[in-house]
Design a protein around this motif. Sequence first.
Motif, PDB file in Angstrom:
ATOM      1  N   ILE A   1       1.009  -1.321   0.386  1.00  0.00           N
ATOM      2  CA  ILE A   1       0.228  -0.085  -0.089  1.00  0.00           C
ATOM      3  C   ILE A   1       0.989   0.857   0.089  1.00  0.00           C
ATOM      4  CG2 ILE A   1      -1.992   1.333   1.154  1.00  0.00           C
ATOM      5  CD1 ILE A   1      -2.725  -1.636   0.368  1.00  0.00           C
ATOM      6  N   ALA A   2       1.903   1.247   0.678  1.00  0.00           N
ATOM      7  CA  ALA A   2       2.535   2.830   0.922  1.00  0.00           C
ATOM      8  C   ALA A   2       2.910   2.596  -0.829  1.00  0.00           C
ATOM      9  CB  ALA A   2       4.326   2.040   1.943  1.00  0.00           C
ATOM     10  N   VAL A   3       3.454   3.998  -0.352  1.00  0.00           N
ATOM     11  CA  VAL A   3       4.008   4.539  -2.055  1.00  0.00           C
ATOM     12  C   VAL A   3       5.479   3.761  -2.074  1.00  0.00           C
ATOM     13  CG1 VAL A   3       4.584   6.236  -3.638  1.00  0.00           C
ATOM     14  CG2 VAL A   3       2.520   6.738  -2.603  1.00  0.00           C
ATOM     15  N   ALA A   4       6.008   4.127  -1.737  1.00  0.00           N
ATOM     16  CA  ALA A   4       7.648   3.516  -1.775  1.00  0.00           C
ATOM     17  C   ALA A   4       7.628   1.554  -1.489  1.00  0.00           C
ATOM     18  CB  ALA A   4       8.554   3.805  -0.246  1.00  0.00           C
ATOM     19  N   SER A   5       8.213   0.998  -3.120  1.00  0.00           N
ATOM     20  CA  SER A   5       8.304  -0.284  -2.760  1.00  0.00           C
ATOM     21  C   SER A   5       9.718  -1.042  -1.654  1.00  0.00           C
ATOM     22  CB  SER A   5       8.522  -0.360  -4.049  1.00  0.00           C
ATOM     23  OG  SER A   5       8.180  -1.738  -4.264  1.00  0.00           O
ATOM     24  N   THR A   6       8.491  -1.325  -1.250  1.00  0.00           N
ATOM     25  CA  THR A   6       9.447  -2.067  -0.622  1.00  0.00           C
ATOM     26  C   THR A   6       9.838  -3.622  -0.703  1.00  0.00           C
ATOM     27  OG1 THR A   6       8.097  -2.190   1.620  1.00  0.00           O
ATOM     28  CG2 THR A   6       9.599  -0.279   1.664  1.00  0.00           C
ATOM     29  N   LYS A   7       8.779  -4.778   0.097  1.00  0.00           N
ATOM     30  CA  LYS A   7       8.518  -5.911  -0.044  1.00  0.00           C
ATOM     31  C   LYS A   7       8.396  -6.468  -1.355  1.00  0.00           C
ATOM     32  CE  LYS A   7       3.399  -5.661   1.091  1.00  0.00           C
ATOM     33  NZ  LYS A   7       2.115  -6.881   2.519  1.00  0.00           N
ATOM     34  N   ALA A   8       8.116  -5.687  -1.938  1.00  0.00           N
ATOM     35  CA  ALA A   8       7.726  -5.891  -3.716  1.00  0.00           C
ATOM     36  C   ALA A   8       9.549  -6.101  -4.205  1.00  0.00           C
ATOM     37  CB  ALA A   8       7.404  -4.465  -4.096  1.00  0.00           C
ATOM     38  N   PHE A   9       9.991  -5.339  -3.960  1.00  0.00           N
ATOM     39  CA  PHE A   9      11.533  -5.111  -4.376  1.00  0.00           C
ATOM     40  C   PHE A   9      11.844  -6.996  -4.368  1.00  0.00           C
ATOM     41  CE2 PHE A   9      15.597  -4.545  -3.548  1.00  0.00           C
ATOM     42  CZ  PHE A   9      16.418  -4.288  -4.433  1.00  0.00           C
ATOM     43  N   VAL A  10      11.956  -6.742  -2.240  1.00  0.00           N
ATOM     44  CA  VAL A  10      12.855  -8.209  -2.620  1.00  0.00           C
ATOM     45  C   VAL A  10      12.453  -9.255  -3.053  1.00  0.00           C
ATOM     46  CG1 VAL A  10      13.774  -7.756   0.143  1.00  0.00           C
ATOM     47  CG2 VAL A  10      11.579  -8.288   0.019  1.00  0.00           C
ATOM     48  N   SER A  11      10.466  -9.387  -2.976  1.00  0.00           N
ATOM     49  CA  SER A  11      10.229 -10.465  -3.225  1.00  0.00           C
ATOM     50  C   SER A  11      10.764 -11.062  -5.049  1.00  0.00           C
ATOM     51  CB  SER A  11       8.398 -10.725  -3.174  1.00  0.00           C
ATOM     52  OG  SER A  11       7.951  -9.575  -3.226  1.00  0.00           O
TER      53      SER A  11
END
Length: 612
Positions: free
Chosen positions: A400-410
């Motif tokens: 949901i957050a604009v900054a992508s985090t868990k998407a990057f690692v996965s």
Amino acid sequence: MCGIVGYTGSEQATPILMRGLSRLEYRGYDSAGIAVYNGSELVVKKAKGKLSELAGRIEAAPVAGCVGIGHTRWATHGEPSDINSHPHTDGDGAIAIVHNGIIENYQELKEALIARGCVFRSETDTEVVPHLIRTYYTGSMLETLIRVLPMLQGSFALAIASKDDPDTLYCTRKDSPLVLGKTDHGSLIASDIPALLEYTRDVYLLDDFDIARVRPEGISFYDCLGNEKTKEAMHVDWDVKAAEKGGYAHFMLKEIHEEPAAIHNTLAPLIEIGRANKLRFRKDAMPINEEDANAIKNIIISACGTSYHVGMVSRFIFEKLAGIPTQVEIASEFRYRDPIIQDNSLFIVISQSGETADTIAALREAKNCGVKTLAITNVVGSTVAREADYVIYTWAGPEIAVASTKAFVSQQMVAYALAADLAVKRGKMTEDELADYLHEMDQLSAKAQILVDSWEIQAHAANHFRSIRNSFYIGRHLDAISCMEAALKLKEISYVQTEAYPAGELKHGTLSLVEDGTLVCAIATQTDLIDKMISNIKEVKVRGGYVIAFVKESETRIESEVDEVWRIPECPDIFTPILVAIPGQLFGYYMALERGTDIDQPRNLAKSVTVE
Ligand code: M6R
């Protein structure tokens, strides 16, 4: 990039629309509005600013009614203002619409409509749509839409309410997402799945130019010629909790803390324990068969933002492991440079949302050239998932957050898995080597947990550096890409001007910006390049820079050269981009927290970029 909701049923519409908008606010947050039919007219309420502004206006003057549409805006045409907010109506307020996308030929349509007597109130491209519908209205909304939609160029997801048929909403789309759902008290429309999760996990997806007639008792689907279509609902695994903050101050923090699980959940469906207790890929988990894998002459990866950075890391991996020449293309640039796509290329798009307009356009460009395409995405049933020949999902849950985090690692996990699978199928990696490689991948979740748990290191540093105006990330080889990702995180949420530089390139110009106290984060995880990094760090130190080095646990030589060291658990060099991303994200998060920015909804940005 604008969120749309719609509801028709037996419950009050306003609270349902507002709850839906709150779940979609990450898509746009410069203004919001609703239109609700109150039994005699369509009452429109809109307000510049966050959804809370609109909520305040509604509280002051509530709107009763069981059918309505709502919108949260990310401005493209016309500044954020009450007037430019959606919904927009025709001249006498009989038709209200909300729109996500851009009507590219709006100027020409607007002039023609003005010549026919229509009066426009806003500066938006969207306002042409209710006027067009009114102008060509036949008494049947379905018929009218069939006439009007071919006049629109660009991209759109539209939800439409009308006084003539007040219980019924219509919606349609082209190149912008829209999903529908049914619950026991009515029917719902939304731009994205999280807005429906409270009511249903069975969603209907529209194809381009499909039209849905949405009634309290059910939804009917039509193609662009008005032929009725049957659609199967798609079941989604996400539950409503996944789209809530769950006690965290921000979605971004929650999503960083979900990274160990995202890494594990993405890898687990792909691997199993085989003979002699060795890890291997599950049968049919990887979509490209041996013949096709061997036919690949080169790989082209296209994506935007953080997903592009995954592509950049992946280029090294595909070349190193599978021996396949790989190029990476920023999706927004790709189709405008007459790209050469050779036969037997594999074209990979990477997109968390699966709805990024530029990435979809790049995918279509590749498809037109007839090459095989593969999508790595987090959203089941998204446009890239539906249009690519092969798809591999990340299982990060809604981001949901604009900054992508868990998407990057996965996403990175999928790319590592794909590279190894191609390497094995092309005879470049043995089964034993694969087992070791998958074993290392399997350890990454636990190692990520160690980093997530040591967040205080970054929180402390952020407190110290909260007033800086600029900073640098430097690194070499894979670390240079990790720098790009860490710098993007710092920029987009804390608004600190940050440059990512290949460490050896700094001296060719940018070093002139380093002065006393300048923060330089040096990512140095690539074993063979430590000496080179030490030289580059010295160049910074003698000019007064404050250096924080990101290194592996076992690294001993850099500590004496720098001001601070942040350590990541030991892992093969190839996998460090996953681990090093986490302190970078945490530093961005805590810097933003210290600086008091709007972390989940940073200025000028939106989560899902569905316009060019
Ligand atoms: O949904 P996508 O992965 O296609 O989105 C791509 C970018 O818009 C996205 O990664 C963006 O750069 C993020 N805000 C970065 O944190």
